[in-house]
Design an enzyme around this catalytic site. Structure first.
Site, PDB file in Angstrom:
ATOM      1  N   ARG A  19      75.848 -24.287  36.196  1.00  0.00           N
ATOM      2  CA  ARG A  19      76.235 -25.709  36.250  1.00  0.00           C
ATOM      3  C   ARG A  19      75.405 -26.451  37.291  1.00  0.00           C
ATOM      4  O   ARG A  19      75.149 -27.652  37.158  1.00  0.00           O
ATOM      5  CB  ARG A  19      77.741 -25.837  36.545  1.00  0.00           C
ATOM      6  CG  ARG A  19      78.203 -27.261  36.786  1.00  0.00           C
ATOM      7  CD  ARG A  19      79.694 -27.469  36.581  1.00  0.00           C
ATOM      8  NE  ARG A  19      80.499 -26.432  37.200  1.00  0.00           N
ATOM      9  CZ  ARG A  19      80.728 -26.316  38.519  1.00  0.00           C
ATOM     10  NH1 ARG A  19      80.198 -27.173  39.367  1.00  0.00           N
ATOM     11  NH2 ARG A  19      81.467 -25.340  38.995  1.00  0.00           N
ATOM     12  N   LYS A 169      71.601 -38.442  21.126  1.00  0.00           N
ATOM     13  CA  LYS A 169      71.246 -39.430  20.121  1.00  0.00           C
ATOM     14  C   LYS A 169      69.777 -39.326  19.718  1.00  0.00           C
ATOM     15  O   LYS A 169      69.295 -38.274  19.387  1.00  0.00           O
ATOM     16  CB  LYS A 169      71.599 -40.828  20.650  1.00  0.00           C
ATOM     17  CG  LYS A 169      73.046 -40.951  21.108  1.00  0.00           C
ATOM     18  CD  LYS A 169      74.036 -40.864  19.960  1.00  0.00           C
ATOM     19  CE  LYS A 169      75.480 -40.809  20.426  1.00  0.00           C
ATOM     20  NZ  LYS A 169      75.868 -41.878  21.352  1.00  0.00           N
TER      21      LYS A 169
END
Ligand SMILES: *Cc1c(COP(=O)(O)O)cnc(C)c1O
Length: 183
Positions: A19, A169
């Site tokens: 992370r 996207k």
């Protein structure tokens, strides 16, 4: 365990836990920073994570944010939550009107949150003018560049301080991944 001890002393840069740092993600971050002409980049698990992380890093209670009124809906909702729950004031302006940004500035304005073209209506901001205004007043600018991608628009070269993307996207293009980045 000596290598581990050394890594723990440099936990912001060492690859201790994915992370935080991950060599594959670091490679992606370098590529995206280069595409945007930026100093460095940080990837997130989603576009909204990048937007949230950026806003939380920059804004504190008592600050004021000026946001383009046609910005991506969930980003607006996040700012609305900050307003209700964390005493951050937000003014929404018509992004096509540079004078509206000037009129919205308060002594505690910390950030202009931009998106150009905007979600839905594809309205544009005059990025050079808006960022010059912000800079002259000591205000940071962050722009969601998801629609254009650095292929069509490189906002750092036009004066923006931070560029955000939903990598979910157009950037990735195939509906097969979820991610975000701040440059
Ligand atoms: C989808 C989108 C986001 C959020 O990205 P996620 O990866 O879905 O969290 C942010 N900005 C714009 C312009 C988007 O279209």
């Amino acid at each position: 365990h000596e290598a581990f001890d050394a890594a723990m002393k440099d936990v912001l840069h060492a690859t201790v836990y994915s992370r935080g740092n991950n060599p594959t993600v670091a490679y992606l971050e370098q590529k995206i920073a280069a595409l945007e002409g930026g100093e460095s980049a940080r990837c997130f698990a989603s576009g909204m994570a990048a937007i949230s992380g950026t806003i939380f890093a920059l804004v504190k209670a008592g600050d004021h944010v000026v946001c383009v009124d046609q910005a991506y809906g969930p980003a607006r909702e996040l700012l609305g939550d900050l307003e209700e729950r964390y005493q951050v004031a937000v003014t929404y302006v018509d992004g096509t009107d540079t004078d509206a940004f000037a009129a919205a500035i308060r002594p505690n304005t910390k950030l202009f949150y931009l998106e150009s073209p905007t979600s839905g209506l594809f309205e544009l901001q005059d990025l050079r003018a808006v960022t010059a205004l912000a800079r002259s007043r000591g205000i940071l600018t962050a722009i969601d560049n998801s629609w254009a991608t650095p292929y069509f628009q490189r906002p750092l070269a036009m004066g923006c301080d931070l560029v955000l993307h939903s990598l979910t996207k157009y950037f990735s293009g195939h509906s097969d991944c979820l991610g975000g980045v701040v440059v």
